[in-house]
Design an enzyme around this catalytic site. Structure first.
Site, PDB file in Angstrom:
ATOM      1  N   LYS A  70      12.729   8.513  -2.763  1.00 18.39           N
ATOM      2  CA  LYS A  70      11.969   9.632  -2.193  1.00 18.39           C
ATOM      3  C   LYS A  70      11.410  10.572  -3.261  1.00 18.39           C
ATOM      4  O   LYS A  70      10.467  11.301  -3.031  1.00 18.39           O
ATOM      5  CB  LYS A  70      12.827  10.414  -1.196  1.00 18.39           C
ATOM      6  N   HIS A 198      26.094  14.637  -2.620  1.00 13.80           N
ATOM      7  CA  HIS A 198      24.860  14.912  -3.362  1.00 13.80           C
ATOM      8  C   HIS A 198      24.795  16.405  -3.590  1.00 13.80           C
ATOM      9  O   HIS A 198      24.829  17.187  -2.637  1.00 13.80           O
ATOM     10  CB  HIS A 198      23.641  14.411  -2.576  1.00 13.80           C
ATOM     11  N   GLU A 276      22.869   8.418  -7.522  1.00 14.21           N
ATOM     12  CA  GLU A 276      21.543   8.331  -6.904  1.00 14.21           C
ATOM     13  C   GLU A 276      20.544   9.237  -7.629  1.00 14.21           C
ATOM     14  O   GLU A 276      19.953  10.131  -7.033  1.00 14.21           O
ATOM     15  CB  GLU A 276      21.624   8.758  -5.439  1.00 14.21           C
TER      16      GLU A 276
HETATM   17  C1  LIG Z   1      17.104  13.504  -2.849  1.00 10.13           C
HETATM   18  C2  LIG Z   1      18.406  12.824  -2.995  1.00 10.13           C
HETATM   19  C3  LIG Z   1      18.800  12.307  -4.237  1.00 10.13           C
HETATM   20  C4  LIG Z   1      17.998  12.494  -5.506  1.00 10.13           C
HETATM   21  O1  LIG Z   1      18.171  13.769  -6.005  1.00 10.13           O
HETATM   22  P1  LIG Z   1      17.629  14.231  -7.448  1.00 10.13           P
HETATM   23  O2  LIG Z   1      18.018  15.660  -7.499  1.00 10.13           O
HETATM   24  O3  LIG Z   1      16.164  14.018  -7.474  1.00 10.13           O
HETATM   25  O4  LIG Z   1      18.360  13.408  -8.453  1.00 10.13           O
HETATM   26  C5  LIG Z   1      19.985  11.618  -4.284  1.00 10.13           C
HETATM   27  N1  LIG Z   1      20.775  11.444  -3.193  1.00 10.13           N
HETATM   28  C6  LIG Z   1      20.423  11.945  -1.989  1.00 10.13           C
HETATM   29  C7  LIG Z   1      21.310  11.709  -0.831  1.00 10.13           C
HETATM   30  C8  LIG Z   1      19.246  12.644  -1.854  1.00 10.13           C
HETATM   31  O5  LIG Z   1      18.918  13.163  -0.656  1.00 10.13           O
END
Ligand SMILES: *Cc1c(COP(=O)(O)O)cnc(C)c1O
Length: 418
Positions: A70, A198, A276
């Site tokens: 995303k 996250h 992630e």
């Molecule tokens: C958006 C998102 C990420 C990526 O986050 P960054 O701050 O761009 O590294 C990872 N995990 C989840 C569940 C997300 O919603």
């Protein structure tokens, strides 16, 4: 696909010196020479993404990266990351279809959205995308009826200071409710295999990761008492994409995460650890070029001298294009920096305000920043524009989204076939 083959300097951390990357600036100049009136455009150097990946593997060897699509879903980016062998964090059917299309196996995908569209769960079941997150009972009921055989990962609330990051209230099971939710899952005979979190937003605070990893350990132990034998820990995203002066670097954060992992999840336990990262992979690979399309002078008093004069510029890209992620006026916090393309080193600087090209009042990019006097038609560039930029751009006011031009060195093209 690539437009030039410069040798790009190793700029692994994407440190603030990134904007000196001569190869990128040279291509920007060339593009403007071709057409000085062109709409805003990006120069993307894929080598930077490759370097980031190598750096990740070197600094956090225990943690397998699953790139968060995303953050930036442009095809060459996804293709490059697929060729590097990383996994992918997908938020929807469209995202896992995109990744599968690049030959990525379902074992390299986590469907990391805690509240999925039922239709997308069906599609995941058909495709065999069988690792997904949840954080509440209703999601379990949905999954039980649509894809009972999938493996599940409990998403928990991270241990962060209140108000600092954004996800606290949106997603994640509170620490004191995990046990009950896991018991529900057990009753429903669902296969929960691990825990995820996250942080939300770029995080320079290692303590947030360390404390949440410790909490994950507790939940692993609670799960054991319920009859689950967890094998997966997912530490999410939030890793910085370039170094910011006075803040810990990615290397610092990585080191502290390694320490916490060794303490709470010793290697002998063979827990698979994934992350992630979105921002980390792509932020510094994208440089945006945009130009001044309008100008006004603002005087603070009736007899203002030059030094009290400030300028207002309207630029060819704004909040409804590449800069939505800066809402509401987070430019300073996020360290977005505007540079003038032509040499104006010795010229005096003035206070100025930068607006985007639409007629919408929120379309303000920066206030009280210092730049030399600009003319209509002058070009600016903004480094570190790869995260949450192109994906959020609209054509509001009929203004086209920026164009994208990709660069890769011969080596990278040969190595990855991108
Ligand atoms: C958006 C998102 C990420 C990526 O986050 P960054 O701050 O761009 O590294 C990872 N995990 C989840 C569940 C997300 O919603």
């Amino acid at each position: 696909m690539t437009t030039a083959r410069p040798q790009i300097a190793q700029d692994i951390e994407g440190h603030p010196g990134h904007y000196n990357n001569q190869a990128v600036l040279k291509v920007i100049q060339e593009k403007i020479m071709e057409d000085k009136d062109r709409r805003p455009f990006y120069i993307v150097h894929l080598d930077d993404i490759v370097n980031k990946h190598k750096r990740w593997v070197e600094l956090m060897p225990r943690v397998k990266p699953f790139y968060a699509v995303k953050c930036n879903n442009t095809e060459p980016v996804v293709k490059t990351i697929a060729a590097l062998g990383a996994g992918f964090d997908c938020a929807s059917n469209a995202e896992f279809q995109q990744v599968l299309h690049h030959g990525v196996g379902t074992d390299r995908i986590i469907y990391a959205h805690p509240c999925k569209d039922p239709q997308d769960i069906k599609r995941a079941s058909e495709e065999g995308v069988d690792l997904m997150t949840f954080d509440n009972e209703y999601e379990l009921v949905k999954i039980k009826s649509l894809f009972p055989g999938t493996r599940l990962v409990l998403r928990i609330c991270p241990q962060v200071n209140k108000g600092e990051y954004d996800y606290g209230e949106m997603y994640g099971c509170a620490a004191d409710q995990c046990k009950e939710l896991l018991e529900k899952a057990k009753e429903m005979t669902l296969a929960v295999v691990g825990v995820s979190f996250h942080i939300g937003g770029v995080c320079f605070d290692s303590m947030a990761y360390q404390n949440t990893i410790r909490l994950c350990r507790e939940i692993f132990d609670e799960a054991k008492a319920i009859g689950y034998n967890f094998s997966l820990l997912d530490i999410g995203g939030g890793f910085p994409g370039y170094a910011v002066k006075g803040k810990p670097t990615f290397a610092d954060v990585a080191k502290d995460i390694n320490t916490a992992l060794d303490e709470y999840f010793p290697k002998e336990e063979n827990v698979v650890v994934i992350a992630e990262p979105g921002t980390y992979y792509v932020q510094s690979a994208f440089t945006l070029a945009l130009r001044v399309i309008g100008k006004r002078v603002q005087r603070s008093g009736p007899s203002a001298k030059d030094s009290e004069q400030s300028y207002v510029y309207y630029l060819s890209d704004g909040i409804h294009g590449s800069f939505f992620f800066t809402m509401p006026s987070l430019v300073e916090r996020l360290n977005v920096e505007f540079y003038v393309l032509k040499e104006k080193d010795k010229m005096p600087v003035y206070q100025c305000t930068l607006w985007g090209p639409t007629l919408n009042p929120p379309d303000r990019l920066a206030q009280n920043i210092q730049l030399p006097e600009l003319d209509i038609g002058d070009w600016l560039y903004v480094p570190n524009m790869g995260a949450y930029t192109t994906v959020l751009a609209t054509s509001f006011n009929g203004i086209a989204r920026p164009e994208l031009f990709y660069l890769a060195s011969d080596e990278i093209e040969a190595e990855l076939g991108v």
